[in-house]
Design a protein around this motif. Structure first.
Motif, PDB file in Angstrom:
ATOM      1  N   ASN A 348      51.737  21.264  50.699  1.00 15.70           N
ATOM      2  CA  ASN A 348      51.565  22.504  51.459  1.00 15.70           C
ATOM      3  C   ASN A 348      51.131  22.152  52.876  1.00 15.70           C
ATOM      4  O   ASN A 348      50.243  21.310  53.065  1.00 15.70           O
ATOM      5  CB  ASN A 348      50.507  23.400  50.817  1.00 15.70           C
ATOM      6  N   ILE A 349      51.748  22.795  53.838  1.00 20.61           N
ATOM      7  CA  ILE A 349      51.396  22.549  55.240  1.00 20.61           C
ATOM      8  C   ILE A 349      50.916  23.850  55.864  1.00 20.61           C
ATOM      9  O   ILE A 349      51.647  24.850  55.862  1.00 20.61           O
ATOM     10  CB  ILE A 349      52.605  22.002  56.038  1.00 20.61           C
ATOM     11  N   ASP A 350      49.688  23.832  56.359  1.00 22.99           N
ATOM     12  CA  ASP A 350      49.121  25.005  57.039  1.00 22.99           C
ATOM     13  C   ASP A 350      48.687  24.599  58.440  1.00 22.99           C
ATOM     14  O   ASP A 350      48.143  23.509  58.647  1.00 22.99           O
ATOM     15  CB  ASP A 350      47.898  25.540  56.280  1.00 22.99           C
ATOM     16  N   THR A 369      46.974  21.143  58.524  1.00 22.25           N
ATOM     17  CA  THR A 369      46.291  20.744  57.289  1.00 22.25           C
ATOM     18  C   THR A 369      47.357  20.554  56.212  1.00 22.25           C
ATOM     19  O   THR A 369      48.080  21.496  55.870  1.00 22.25           O
ATOM     20  CB  THR A 369      45.286  21.814  56.825  1.00 22.25           C
ATOM     21  N   MET A 370      47.452  19.330  55.733  1.00 28.05           N
ATOM     22  CA  MET A 370      48.434  19.015  54.688  1.00 28.05           C
ATOM     23  C   MET A 370      47.709  18.756  53.373  1.00 28.05           C
ATOM     24  O   MET A 370      46.798  17.922  53.317  1.00 28.05           O
ATOM     25  CB  MET A 370      49.272  17.788  55.069  1.00 28.05           C
ATOM     26  N   LYS A 404      47.001   7.395  61.035  1.00 23.50           N
ATOM     27  CA  LYS A 404      47.855   6.273  61.423  1.00 23.50           C
ATOM     28  C   LYS A 404      48.305   5.450  60.231  1.00 23.50           C
ATOM     29  O   LYS A 404      49.384   4.861  60.237  1.00 23.50           O
ATOM     30  CB  LYS A 404      47.107   5.366  62.413  1.00 23.50           C
ATOM     31  N   ASP A 405      47.467   5.412  59.203  1.00 28.33           N
ATOM     32  CA  ASP A 405      47.744   4.532  58.066  1.00 28.33           C
ATOM     33  C   ASP A 405      48.179   5.331  56.847  1.00 28.33           C
ATOM     34  O   ASP A 405      47.930   6.546  56.735  1.00 28.33           O
ATOM     35  CB  ASP A 405      46.488   3.727  57.716  1.00 28.33           C
ATOM     36  N   LYS A 417      44.751  16.221  54.080  1.00 22.98           N
ATOM     37  CA  LYS A 417      44.797  15.417  55.294  1.00 22.98           C
ATOM     38  C   LYS A 417      44.915  16.325  56.516  1.00 22.98           C
ATOM     39  O   LYS A 417      45.742  17.246  56.538  1.00 22.98           O
ATOM     40  CB  LYS A 417      45.981  14.450  55.252  1.00 22.98           C
ATOM     41  N   ILE A 418      44.071  16.035  57.523  1.00 22.63           N
ATOM     42  CA  ILE A 418      44.208  16.719  58.807  1.00 22.63           C
ATOM     43  C   ILE A 418      45.155  15.895  59.659  1.00 22.63           C
ATOM     44  O   ILE A 418      44.875  14.731  59.979  1.00 22.63           O
ATOM     45  CB  ILE A 418      42.853  16.874  59.514  1.00 22.63           C
TER      46      ILE A 418
END
Length: 465
Positions: A348-350, A369-370, A404-405, A417-418
């Motif tokens: 989900n991507i917000d 926000t993923m 990055k990683d 994840k932001i």
């Protein structure tokens, strides 16, 4: 296709024996079913705790509950099909209510403790005029109460895996909701089996109301052959004063009331089709026993009303049943197809509340926000890349500032994840469509997700030099 149903007692085993065999199979299946696993997952489990649906060993997240409508359609259309074909066959042959009533009334109260004289007379009340009889009644109640609590736990296993259930019950103070549901269902089962009894089937169960619109002239049901036995009730439902034999000596019904005494829902099958009939076929067995003494077949038969005037042949394949089979096949095929499209990784991507962040030298950042959810049974190393939509030309001007990683998502876990995307060049103002390809480094061919989002670039007068 037609099938002839023999009603000669010497040619078939009593329906009661057959029904008891079905009861044992149904009970064993329901008790064992929650413990069967495929690849460590349940065959069927709707877990509100873990927000998952287990179906044939495959786990579906709450976001994938698009399968539930197909399961509900299968259930309801299956009920319609079964009812059209054989009436309330479920009620008399597999319903837990009926099975527990047989256990309590016919086995415990009658066979074990002798509180009732015989199974063939279900209209007779228990006699509790002695202390011994009252103690026996209490023992029978305690046994069925324990079994009801077991049945309630078994019901909970379809919503909470057995291993979790026993762990939660061992710590009841921290799992009051589960404990409440278990005891609540158990107490209702006890009250239903011991007090409400068959009144549930007659007055409370919605199935008997549905069946009246699903029956047709070819539906199997217990029917009294008034052509042979003679009419006991008038077309209006009023009972004739004279019994069949006195109306006409050729009438075969002896008015013994065996079919009436044995009926668990307290109806007279000779009155015709009634909503209260649960298709247990006790009346067929009772009449078979009586008529066998006269070397004649039962006057109460498991047939369709059309077959009474059709040499006993029941038309199973007809337009309505074919229609139900076609619908069931189509829905089942869609269920399999939709189940096969399950993604092993959900995303989900917000966008965050801030559309963009302006930096110096025309640099613009967009934040997202993923939420990744690994529905696979293995851990995976994940990352993503940016791709243009068809006809677009923005991805090459953007870069992934963070993370990055690569990052690891364990089996069954969710990771948030932001993500920050940056435009370092001066771009025209606008909302640009982009595609994010998320993939597993270790299984890029099989775990690959595509999601569409937007990158917002502000008006130039807001930019900083």
């Amino acid at each position: 296709m037609q099938a002839s149903i023999s009603q000669t007692p010497s040619h078939i085993a009593p329906y009661r024996i057959k029904r008891y065999m079905v009861y044992m199979i149904a009970t064993f299946t329901l008790l064992v079913f929650p413990f069967i696993q495929i690849n460590g997952n349940q065959i069927f489990l709707l877990s509100f705790d873990h927000k998952q649906l287990h179906l044939l060993g495959v786990i579906f997240d709450m976001q994938e509950l698009y399968l539930m409508p197909f399961l509900l359609i299968l259930m309801f259309v299956g009920i319609f099909f079964m009812t059209t074909l054989a009436g309330r066959l479920w009620c008399g042959w597999a319903c837990p209510q009926t099975i527990f009533r047989i256990l309590y009334r016919d086995f415990l109260q009658t066979k074990v403790f002798g509180l009732r004289k015989k199974i063939s007379n279900k209209q007779e009340k228990m006699r509790l005029d002695t202390l011994g009889a009252k103690l026996k009644a209490v023992c029978a109640f305690c046994i069925i109460a324990f079994l009801c609590l077991v049945a309630s736990a078994n019901l909970m296993f379809f919503f909470t895996p057995p291993s979790d259930f026993f762990a939660y019950i061992s710590d009841p103070l921290n799992h009051r909701i589960l404990l409440g549901f278990w005891l609540g269902f158990g107490l209702f089962f006890i009250f239903d089996i011991t007090y409400i009894q068959e009144n549930f089937c007659i007055y409370m169960c919605p199935y008997c109301r549905v069946q009246s619109v699903l029956y047709d002239n070819d539906t199997l049901m217990p029917l009294y052959d008034y052509n042979r036995g003679g009419a006991v009730y008038s077309p209006s439902g009023a009972k004739y004063e004279l019994p069949p034999k006195k109306q006409n000596k050729d009438n075969e019904c002896t008015n013994c009331h065996a079919c009436v005494k044995v009926c668990p829902t307290h109806i007279d099958i000779r009155k015709g089709m009634q909503l209260e009939c649960i298709n247990c076929l006790e009346c067929v067995d009772a009449c078979s026993d009586v008529m066998s003494k006269y070397a004649k077949p039962s006057l109460v038969m498991w047939k369709s009303s059309a077959s009474l005037n059709n040499n006993g042949k029941v038309q199973f394949v007809r337009f309505r049943t074919i229609g139900y089979v076609v619908i069931l096949a189509l829905v089942f095929a869609l269920l399999l197809f939709m189940g096969s499209t399950k993604e092993p990784m959900l995303l989900n991507i917000d966008r965050t509340g801030e559309l963009y962040k302006i930096r110096a030298h025309h640099i613009v950042d967009n934040h997202y926000t993923m939420l990744f959810h690994n529905t696979d049974t293995k851990d995976h190393e994940m990352y993503f890349e940016l791709v243009d939509v068809k006809g677009g030309n923005i991805a090459k001007h953007l870069s992934i500032l963070s993370p990055k990683d690569t990052f690891t998502i364990k089996a069954g876990d969710k990771v948030k994840k932001i993500v920050t995307l940056r435009a370092t060049e001066l771009l025209p103002e606008g909302n640009y469509d982009i595609i994010i390809h998320a993939f597993a480094i270790d299984a890029k061919d099989s775990i690959f997700i595509e999601r569409k989002t937007k990158f917002v670039y502000p008006p130039h007068n807001k930019l900083q030099d």
